[in-house]
Design an enzyme around this catalytic site. Structure first.
Site, mmCIF file in Angstrom:
data_model
loop_
_atom_site.group_PDB
_atom_site.id
_atom_site.type_symbol
_atom_site.label_atom_id
_atom_site.label_comp_id
_atom_site.label_asym_id
_atom_site.label_seq_id
_atom_site.Cartn_x
_atom_site.Cartn_y
_atom_site.Cartn_z
ATOM 1 N N GLN A 197 31.853 34.070 34.824
ATOM 2 C CA GLN A 197 31.989 32.865 34.640
ATOM 3 C C GLN A 197 31.718 32.108 33.390
ATOM 4 O O GLN A 197 32.212 32.846 32.682
ATOM 5 C CB GLN A 197 30.975 32.084 35.820
ATOM 6 C CG GLN A 197 31.311 32.645 37.572
ATOM 7 C CD GLN A 197 30.935 33.636 37.847
ATOM 8 O OE1 GLN A 197 29.849 34.299 37.449
ATOM 9 N NE2 GLN A 197 31.941 34.470 38.483
ATOM 10 N N HIS A 253 38.220 39.750 36.009
ATOM 11 C CA HIS A 253 38.603 40.017 34.364
ATOM 12 C C HIS A 253 39.837 41.100 34.217
ATOM 13 O O HIS A 253 39.602 42.362 34.745
ATOM 14 C CB HIS A 253 37.120 40.893 33.872
ATOM 15 C CG HIS A 253 36.109 40.004 34.048
ATOM 16 N ND1 HIS A 253 34.873 40.436 33.851
ATOM 17 C CD2 HIS A 253 36.176 38.511 34.223
ATOM 18 C CE1 HIS A 253 33.865 39.272 33.992
ATOM 19 N NE2 HIS A 253 34.610 38.343 34.263
ATOM 20 N N VAL A 287 45.425 37.664 20.316
ATOM 21 C CA VAL A 287 46.996 37.131 20.222
ATOM 22 C C VAL A 287 47.888 37.929 21.230
ATOM 23 O O VAL A 287 49.104 37.639 20.969
ATOM 24 C CB VAL A 287 47.605 37.343 18.427
ATOM 25 C CG1 VAL A 287 46.645 36.429 17.749
ATOM 26 C CG2 VAL A 287 47.201 38.976 18.320
ATOM 27 N N GLY A 288 47.137 38.308 22.198
ATOM 28 C CA GLY A 288 47.862 38.843 23.311
ATOM 29 C C GLY A 288 47.016 39.673 24.063
ATOM 30 O O GLY A 288 45.993 39.862 23.870
ATOM 31 N N LYS A 323 37.108 37.098 28.862
ATOM 32 C CA LYS A 323 35.912 37.898 28.429
ATOM 33 C C LYS A 323 35.858 39.331 28.632
ATOM 34 O O LYS A 323 35.413 40.076 27.903
ATOM 35 C CB LYS A 323 34.704 37.269 29.306
ATOM 36 C CG LYS A 323 34.217 35.868 29.405
ATOM 37 C CD LYS A 323 33.289 35.356 30.270
ATOM 38 C CE LYS A 323 33.802 35.457 31.660
ATOM 39 N NZ LYS A 323 34.768 34.361 32.002
HETATM 40 P P1 GDP Z 1 37.942 36.617 32.065
HETATM 41 O O1 GDP Z 1 37.482 36.087 33.530
HETATM 42 O O2 GDP Z 1 37.302 35.936 31.090
HETATM 43 O O3 GDP Z 1 37.731 38.109 31.696
HETATM 44 O O4 GDP Z 1 39.453 36.160 31.920
HETATM 45 P P2 GDP Z 1 40.617 36.586 32.887
HETATM 46 O O5 GDP Z 1 41.067 37.866 32.770
HETATM 47 O O6 GDP Z 1 40.284 35.788 34.366
HETATM 48 O O7 GDP Z 1 41.736 36.035 32.190
HETATM 49 C C1 GDP Z 1 42.337 36.135 31.081
HETATM 50 C C2 GDP Z 1 43.743 36.583 31.056
HETATM 51 O O8 GDP Z 1 44.319 36.434 29.671
HETATM 52 C C3 GDP Z 1 43.943 37.983 31.604
HETATM 53 O O9 GDP Z 1 45.120 37.760 32.021
HETATM 54 C C4 GDP Z 1 43.892 38.661 29.999
HETATM 55 O O10 GDP Z 1 44.683 39.715 30.307
HETATM 56 C C5 GDP Z 1 44.901 37.633 29.158
HETATM 57 N N1 GDP Z 1 44.459 37.614 27.838
HETATM 58 C C6 GDP Z 1 43.063 37.864 27.080
HETATM 59 N N2 GDP Z 1 43.148 37.574 25.994
HETATM 60 C C7 GDP Z 1 44.387 37.329 25.642
HETATM 61 C C8 GDP Z 1 45.151 36.864 24.420
HETATM 62 O O11 GDP Z 1 44.596 36.689 23.368
HETATM 63 N N3 GDP Z 1 46.679 36.647 24.519
HETATM 64 C C9 GDP Z 1 47.152 36.520 25.621
HETATM 65 N N4 GDP Z 1 48.405 36.200 25.952
HETATM 66 N N5 GDP Z 1 46.423 36.842 26.896
HETATM 67 C C10 GDP Z 1 45.272 37.016 26.848
HETATM 68 P P1 IMO Z 2 35.522 34.677 35.619
HETATM 69 O O1 IMO Z 2 34.417 35.573 35.338
HETATM 70 C C1 IMO Z 2 36.825 30.790 36.919
HETATM 71 C C2 IMO Z 2 34.580 28.701 40.230
HETATM 72 C C3 IMO Z 2 35.196 28.871 41.321
HETATM 73 C C4 IMO Z 2 34.731 27.328 42.110
HETATM 74 C C5 IMO Z 2 33.437 27.408 41.394
HETATM 75 C C6 IMO Z 2 32.288 28.109 42.445
HETATM 76 O O2 IMO Z 2 36.687 35.369 36.018
HETATM 77 O O3 IMO Z 2 35.655 33.648 34.206
HETATM 78 P P2 IMO Z 2 32.120 30.502 43.695
HETATM 79 O O4 IMO Z 2 32.806 31.231 44.474
HETATM 80 O O5 IMO Z 2 31.476 30.961 42.304
HETATM 81 O O6 IMO Z 2 30.852 29.766 44.588
HETATM 82 O O7 IMO Z 2 32.738 29.324 43.092
HETATM 83 O O8 IMO Z 2 33.181 28.302 40.409
HETATM 84 N N1 IMO Z 2 34.572 30.384 39.511
HETATM 85 C C7 IMO Z 2 35.354 30.834 38.533
HETATM 86 N N2 IMO Z 2 36.420 30.134 37.862
HETATM 87 N N3 IMO Z 2 36.531 32.088 36.613
HETATM 88 C C8 IMO Z 2 35.475 32.633 37.123
HETATM 89 O O9 IMO Z 2 35.146 33.863 36.960
HETATM 90 C C9 IMO Z 2 34.766 31.888 38.322
HETATM 91 N N4 IMO Z 2 33.743 32.273 39.132
HETATM 92 C C10 IMO Z 2 33.604 31.148 39.844
HETATM 93 O O10 IMO Z 2 36.663 28.578 41.209
HETATM 94 O O11 IMO Z 2 35.086 26.318 41.268
HETATM 95 MG MG MG Z 3 38.515 35.590 35.109
#
Ligand code: GDP
Ligand code: IMO
Ligand code: MG
Length: 426
Positions: free
Chosen positions: A222, A41, A412-413, A16
């Protein structure tokens, strides 16, 4: 006019932050409306990696970053994050924080940990950040709000009231030490003056911006299936990450949202406990985890990995009225001979192509797979749909048919520029 919401379509960590960042400098305000520092994020901008937990991803572009009333704020984390970004030269001076946002205190973190321990094998697998207890207090009308920081005597009374019951529980049920109310209040008040200039009537600010035809982006944390009302309850977080949560969590009316972008990973991951029909507990799951670097940004836990589940995304598309899907991490699927996609479930011998109503059925759902042809090429350099191999295009098109909304962008990355845009997101 435009109010745009970005929502996770699965169980979080879909990318996201990166999707929000794509809209970048065309956005005037970026608003977090739910959750707290349970989010993680990760963004890669000009080769630099940033991990944000509480601040909206818009802090890295020119928009005004906003923390809405629906967020629960840990002030220690907030200032740590601000200091960390400032040290790297990022300007955070435009940040606005709602006076109505609730605060996470030490006792919320302690309660989160002891209740999880008490649940034993029925635990949720929370992030341990105090999120659930802070929202419980909010609903119980025992919460502490940002505005309480500016009336010390009210704050002390509220903290004492919130702790009274909890200290009985901590001492008599959980066998822990009581928490001192004055110490908690002092710790909160220590942040008051630094926070004061950021505190704003966020509802007014955002509605005025929309009146001026400015672009307001609501950045979900989330995901749909972690939503307390719509997710896999009780294995959910304690807030409403769905698109409708942008309205309650910031104070804009539903008529002001005209775009809802669902972020879906090209496969599926989940952190913590709860049902996950396409989960792979074998070497294929390990391969997805390694290739996709699926380790949590917040807690460092291994993410559970599995194939794309079209029923999961379709349910989110329906309840959030996705206008678009942004498909992330497609590059991670390069190199498989065949890629299974879940198109239906077998539940006690019956086939269904919709998420079941009953949670018990969901726990027993066995995925029915369609096996799509894989591709060998590295696609991380693709910038247009035509750059993608034919089988990759077919994978995207099939996901689009199954998932309930058009796919408008593809990651794609990890870097800001590693994206294939099909339809403009604005
Ligand atoms: P969010 O919580 O939804 O913002 O996602 P996170 O940041 O927790 O996890 C997504 C991970 O994937 C991060 O390490 C990003 O840098 C990486 N990422 C996001 N989009 C892409 C993509 O299109 N390709 C690859 N390889 N990595 C990505
Ligand atoms: P982003 O924004 C993935 C999960 C926790 C647990 C459940 C409840 O990075 O996508 P909490 O601490 O919120 O009471 O935990 O929700 N959880 C997530 N899993 N990405 C997240 O945020 C999360 N935020 C909470 O692992 O299962
Ligand atoms: Mg995340």
């Amino acid at each position: 006019m435009p109010g745009i919401v970005v929502v996770g379509a699965q169980w979080g960590d879909e990318g996201k932050g990166k999707a929000t960042d794509q809209l970048g400098d065309r956005v005037d305000y970026t608003v977090r409306y739910s959750g707290g520092n349970n989010a993680g994020h990760t963004l890669v901008v000009n080769g630099e990696k940033y991990a944000l937990h509480l601040l909206p991803s818009g802090i890295l572009n020119d928009s005004v970053p906003v923390i809405g009333n629906g967020v629960v704020v840990d002030l220690d984390v907030l200032f740590e994050e601000i200091d960390g970004l400032n040290a790297r030269g990022v300007d955070t001076s435009k940040l606005l924080v709602s006076a109505n946002a609730h605060l996470i205190t030490e006792y919320h973190q302690v309660m989160d940990k002891v209740t999880e321990r008490f649940l034993g094998n029925r635990r949720i697998g929370t992030t341990g950040r105090g999120i659930g207890p802070a929202y419980s207090d909010k609903i119980n009308r025992l919460g502490i709000r940002v505005q309480d920081l500016f009336d010390a005597s009210i704050l002390r009374q509220k903290v004492a009231a919130a702790l009274e019951q909890k200290n009985h529980l901590l001492v008599k049920v959980y066998n822990r030490r009581a928490i001192d109310a004055d110490q908690v209040a002092d710790a909160l008040l220590a942040h008051a003056e630094r926070l004061r200039p950021m505190v704003a009537d966020v509802t007014r600010v955002l509605n005025d911006a929309l009146d001026r035809d400015q672009v307001v982006l609501f950045e979900g944390a989330q995901a749909h299936h972690l939503d307390v009302d719509h997710g896999t309850y009780p294995y959910v977080t304690s807030s409403n990450p769905i698109a409708a949560g942008a309205c309650t969590g910031s104070g804009v009316g539903p008529m002001r949202i005209n775009r809802v972008i669902g972020i879906a990973k090209a496969y599926t991951t989940r952190v913590g406990e709860g049902p996950f029909p396409t989960e792979l507990l074998d070497a294929d799951g390990d391969r997805l985890r390694t290739d996709g670097a699926e380790f949590g940004t917040t807690t460092g836990r291994n993410r559970r990995c599995g194939w794309y589940d079209a029923l999961v995304v379709e349910a989110a598309a329906t309840a959030n009225a996705f206008t678009d899907i942004f498909l992330t991490k497609l590059d991670i699927l390069s190199g498989w001979e065949k890629i299974p996609v879940c198109v239906a479930y077998d539940i006690n011998g019956e086939r269904t192509d919709r998420l079941p109503m009953s949670q018990s059925d969901f726990h027993h759902a066995v995925p029915v797979y369609e096996y799509l042809d894989g591709w060998k090429a590295d696609i991380s350099g693709a910038r247009t749909f035509a750059d993608l191999p034919r089988n990759t295009q077919a994978y995207v098109r099939r996901l689009e048919e199954l998932s309930g909304a058009r796919i408008s962008g593809i990651g794609v990355g990890p870097s800001r520029e590693q994206v294939v845009m099909i339809n403009d997101l604005l």
